[in-house]
Design a protein around this motif. Sequence first.
Motif, PDB file in Angstrom:
ATOM      1  N   LEU A   9       0.825  -1.204   0.000  1.00  0.00           N
ATOM      2  CA  LEU A   9       0.000   0.000   0.000  1.00  0.00           C
ATOM      3  C   LEU A   9       0.856   1.250   0.000  1.00  0.00           C
ATOM      4  O   LEU A   9       0.478   2.275  -0.548  1.00  0.00           O
ATOM      5  CB  LEU A   9      -0.947   0.014   1.204  1.00  0.00           C
ATOM      6  N   TYR A  13       1.387   1.924  -4.121  1.00  0.00           N
ATOM      7  CA  TYR A  13       0.327   2.899  -4.282  1.00  0.00           C
ATOM      8  C   TYR A  13       0.655   4.271  -3.706  1.00  0.00           C
ATOM      9  O   TYR A  13      -0.079   5.212  -3.918  1.00  0.00           O
ATOM     10  CB  TYR A  13      -0.971   2.385  -3.654  1.00  0.00           C
ATOM     11  N   LEU A  15       0.501   5.229  -0.593  1.00  0.00           N
ATOM     12  CA  LEU A  15      -0.579   5.577   0.320  1.00  0.00           C
ATOM     13  C   LEU A  15      -0.136   5.581   1.774  1.00  0.00           C
ATOM     14  O   LEU A  15      -0.900   5.266   2.664  1.00  0.00           O
ATOM     15  CB  LEU A  15      -1.751   4.612   0.130  1.00  0.00           C
ATOM     16  N   LEU A  18      -2.335   7.288   4.325  1.00  0.00           N
ATOM     17  CA  LEU A  18      -3.508   6.597   4.857  1.00  0.00           C
ATOM     18  C   LEU A  18      -3.199   5.909   6.172  1.00  0.00           C
ATOM     19  O   LEU A  18      -4.066   5.687   6.980  1.00  0.00           O
ATOM     20  CB  LEU A  18      -4.010   5.551   3.861  1.00  0.00           C
ATOM     21  N   CYS A  49      -8.434   7.933  -4.181  1.00  0.00           N
ATOM     22  CA  CYS A  49      -8.796   6.556  -3.825  1.00  0.00           C
ATOM     23  C   CYS A  49      -9.846   6.524  -2.721  1.00  0.00           C
ATOM     24  O   CYS A  49     -10.027   7.472  -1.972  1.00  0.00           O
ATOM     25  CB  CYS A  49      -7.565   5.769  -3.378  1.00  0.00           C
ATOM     26  N   TYR A  51     -10.619   3.861   0.493  1.00  0.00           N
ATOM     27  CA  TYR A  51      -9.850   2.868   1.247  1.00  0.00           C
ATOM     28  C   TYR A  51     -10.743   2.220   2.286  1.00  0.00           C
ATOM     29  O   TYR A  51     -11.784   2.756   2.661  1.00  0.00           O
ATOM     30  CB  TYR A  51      -8.640   3.514   1.930  1.00  0.00           C
ATOM     31  N   THR A  58      -4.946  -0.140   7.061  1.00  0.00           N
ATOM     32  CA  THR A  58      -5.597  -0.055   5.760  1.00  0.00           C
ATOM     33  C   THR A  58      -5.456  -1.406   5.093  1.00  0.00           C
ATOM     34  O   THR A  58      -4.350  -1.913   4.927  1.00  0.00           O
ATOM     35  CB  THR A  58      -4.968   1.050   4.892  1.00  0.00           C
ATOM     36  N   VAL A  61      -7.656  -0.704  -1.189  1.00  0.00           N
ATOM     37  CA  VAL A  61      -7.920   0.582  -1.835  1.00  0.00           C
ATOM     38  C   VAL A  61      -8.619   0.358  -3.169  1.00  0.00           C
ATOM     39  O   VAL A  61      -8.450  -0.679  -3.811  1.00  0.00           O
ATOM     40  CB  VAL A  61      -6.633   1.405  -2.084  1.00  0.00           C
ATOM     41  N   LYS A  63      -8.643   2.603  -6.501  1.00  0.00           N
ATOM     42  CA  LYS A  63      -8.034   3.786  -7.117  1.00  0.00           C
ATOM     43  C   LYS A  63      -8.907   4.282  -8.275  1.00  0.00           C
ATOM     44  O   LYS A  63      -9.535   3.492  -8.963  1.00  0.00           O
ATOM     45  CB  LYS A  63      -6.638   3.448  -7.650  1.00  0.00           C
TER      46      LYS A  63
END
Length: 134
Positions: A9, A13, A15, A18, A49, A51, A58, A61, A63
Amino acid sequence: MISIRSNPLVDEYGLDDLMVSDERSQILHKDVDSQNRPYVIGHFPSKSCLYIRYGKDTKGVLKYQMFGKGIVDFYDTYVVENERGKGIGKLLAKAGMEYIVENELKVKLSCTYMQKFVDDEKLPIYYDRLFYSY
């Protein structure tokens, strides 16, 4: 040489935000899953995104990209490996389509998981929101 990603993640990504804070995200839905585990589905506009989070973790996701006026392209769904097959992708897909309907947007489904979800659900309200590019 094969590299092992510690957290896809974050690595794949981007992320990591997050994992840290919900300050820039919007909570869309809170509930418990089929295994009675509480979860939160949120929208992180700056990362494009949706989530799903269980506690502070997390787990998946969805996207998207915005293009045109009011058109969203759901292009990728990702669920962490040890959580696959537990319905997390379906929860994300449902939240994504509900977001489209509630905000009167059109959606392009580049993601094969999202295509399958919409086909399986067979809901006219979802079909009405589909955008086809030729």
